[in-house]
Design an enzyme around this catalytic site. Sequence first.
Site, short mmCIF file in Angstrom:
data_model
loop_
_atom_site.label_atom_id
_atom_site.label_comp_id
_atom_site.label_asym_id
_atom_site.label_seq_id
_atom_site.Cartn_x
_atom_site.Cartn_y
_atom_site.Cartn_z
CG HIS A 118 -11.17 109.68 14.05
ND1 HIS A 118 -9.95 110.30 13.94
CD2 HIS A 118 -11.55 109.81 15.36
CE1 HIS A 118 -9.60 110.79 15.12
NE2 HIS A 118 -10.54 110.51 15.98
CG ASP A 151 -16.39 110.51 19.66
OD1 ASP A 151 -15.97 110.70 20.81
OD2 ASP A 151 -15.84 110.97 18.65
#
Length: 430
Positions: free
Chosen positions: A306, A363
Amino acid sequence: MSETAVLHIDGGTFELPILRGSENEVAVDISKLRQEAGVITMDPGYGNTGSCRSAITFIDGERGVLRYRGIPIEQLAERSNFLEAAWLLMYSRLPTREELDEFTTHITYHTMVHEDVKRFFAGFPKDAHPMAITGAVVGALATFYPDSMEVSNDREMEIATHRLIAKVPTIAACSYKHSIGQPFMHPINRLDYAANFLHMMFATPAEDYEVDPLLARTMDLILLLHADHEQNCSASTVRMVGSSRANLFSAVSAGVHALWGPLHGGANQAVIEMLGQIRDSGDDGKAFLQKVKDKQTGVRLMGFGHRVYKNFDPRATILKKACFEVLERLKLDNPLLDIAVQLEEVALADEYFIERKLYPNVDFYSGIILQAIGVPVPMFPTLFTIGRLPGWIAQWSEMIHDPDTKIARPRQVYVGETERRYVPIEERPG
């Protein structure tokens, strides 16, 4: 005594104020730098630029911390629900029971859309992406609600926010039904927010459809975990458009289109597409991970790592448990899900990924859950839109009420031609 940073440039010395946030974040205030020194800063992507002071969401990427209005995301995920988190983000505190009940009722009874809104869908091609449709229809709401246009009128804006939170799931579900040629399903007021959305997505007039409580709760959790994430691309877009005093529907529509990008709201869609490519190659994931480790291949591991979180994504930790609960409940024979589980196990045990802190992010797990529930891949970013609405609204409202707000207008460093003469067309070569 106030703190300052000192900048030396072109023989001049300039003192820049130091700002500290409530979590001791430090910023150098350059708002008067161009006026005083005649220079600007350069920061492509604004990764080191603070665009505002905000009291909504706090992130500490190094420690894996995410808080809405000071409350850890772990506590909200365990004890709260999406609409309560929405209230918290928008009104800066937890609601009383009476306030939450009233808010929930307002949202529930505003979920229907004007029948004329539905006519918009007939004009879109069947293969139009749901995000394109959702962004267009959200922007068009401004034509249906001229009573919610005055951004300085708090009452009008409260009504507009309720309409958006209530109607966007209906619009999103209609965009899906349009794409598969099924009739639109009306919202049902006895269902809660997430269950109502699932019903509008998957029910048909031909037979009864009962929403599984676990799936509804998981959907609510996904929305809650995505409700805000500080000054990300779409939230910054909403703020930038809103800084021109554009109406809230227009600002949110712009946020929808920003979120559509594969580097933002389309990331969980990219996860499923990656898993599909692995399946089609006959791989179980191990060979794919070897390609990821070879920089010459250009192969990327989607759903891992991330930009902000450098330790772990706290939302992913929460969603991982929910992911396996859903898989256990549904008992699906889906090769993509099997590959995802295998990919996670191998990557988490591989020193290459451990050293680089490439762990599954939100995600990765949300993509697996949505695939398992039966949400089609093009609808993934549209679901993200529903979740992110409260954050966009909170960011927009904070911006509107901030006395320091100015219309957004970044500067640039010009690298084009210097002054030159206009050449008449008959004198130009060739």
